[in-house]
Design a protein around this motif. Structure first.
Motif, short mmCIF file in Angstrom:
data_model
loop_
_atom_site.label_atom_id
_atom_site.label_comp_id
_atom_site.label_asym_id
_atom_site.label_seq_id
_atom_site.Cartn_x
_atom_site.Cartn_y
_atom_site.Cartn_z
N GLN A 1 34.64 27.83 43.68
CA GLN A 1 35.81 28.38 43.01
C GLN A 1 36.59 27.29 42.27
N ARG A 2 36.71 26.13 42.87
CA ARG A 2 37.41 25.02 42.20
C ARG A 2 36.66 24.59 40.94
N ASN B 1 39.44 27.92 39.80
CA ASN B 1 40.33 28.59 40.75
C ASN B 1 40.77 27.58 41.80
N GLU B 2 41.94 27.02 41.61
CA GLU B 2 42.49 26.03 42.55
C GLU B 2 43.30 26.70 43.64
N GLU B 3 43.48 28.00 43.58
CA GLU B 3 44.36 28.72 44.50
C GLU B 3 43.71 29.06 45.84
N LEU B 4 42.41 29.17 45.90
CA LEU B 4 41.74 29.59 47.13
C LEU B 4 41.90 28.53 48.21
N GLN B 5 42.46 28.94 49.36
CA GLN B 5 42.62 28.04 50.50
C GLN B 5 41.54 28.34 51.53
N GLN C 1 42.60 34.83 48.15
CA GLN C 1 43.51 33.69 48.23
C GLN C 1 43.23 32.78 49.41
N LYS C 2 42.68 33.34 50.50
CA LYS C 2 42.54 32.53 51.70
C LYS C 2 41.34 32.98 52.53
N THR D 1 40.81 38.34 43.58
CA THR D 1 42.09 38.38 44.28
C THR D 1 42.10 37.53 45.55
N GLN E 1 42.37 39.82 49.71
CA GLN E 1 43.18 38.62 49.54
C GLN E 1 42.94 37.60 50.66
#
Length: 127
Positions: A106-107, A111-115, A84-85, A82, A60
């Motif tokens: 990813q974007r 997948n807009e969630e990955l920071q 995320q960051k 999975t 994650q």
């Protein structure tokens, strides 16, 4: 490292201050299957990290601090569903660039969630 990677209940791994001996870290099938958080800090010897997304299926958070000789974060890390960051601080430009490239890919794939979080010297909007 292979023995550590096969620990069945390993959720968090912090590899600190010269934990690596040698210039290459190559993960293998069956390793790090439950790992959620990976911190690489002050590992000056490592230059190349060779891995596949299947080697970290539950990851994650990836944090890379002061790994000044590391050439990049493997692009395969971006294929971990999975994830995320990604945090990158005090590393070479190539490591920052690879983290941002992973986030951009990813974007593009929805997948807009990955920071991606980087140090003040290198802000993501500068890329």
């Amino acid at each position: 490292m292979s023995i550590i990677g096969r620990l069945p209940n390993l959720l968090v791994l912090k590899l600190l201050d010269h934990a690596f001996v040698g210039e290459e870290w190559k993960t293998r099938d069956g390793e790090f299957q439950e790992l959620r958080v990976l911190h690489l800090t002050s590992n000056y010897e490592i230059k190349q990290w060779i891995t596949r997304s299947e080697h970290f299926p539950q990851l994650q958070t990836l944090s890379v601090y002061a790994c000044i000789n590391l050439t990049e974060i493997p692009s395969e890390i971006g294929d971990i569903p999975t994830l995320q960051k990604i945090e990158v601080y005090s590393c070479g430009y190539e490591v920052y660039e690879s983290a941002v490239q992973i986030a951009q890919e990813q974007r593009e794939n929805g997948n807009e969630e990955l920071q991606v979080i980087t140090s003040n010297e290198h802000k993501m909007e500068d890329w």
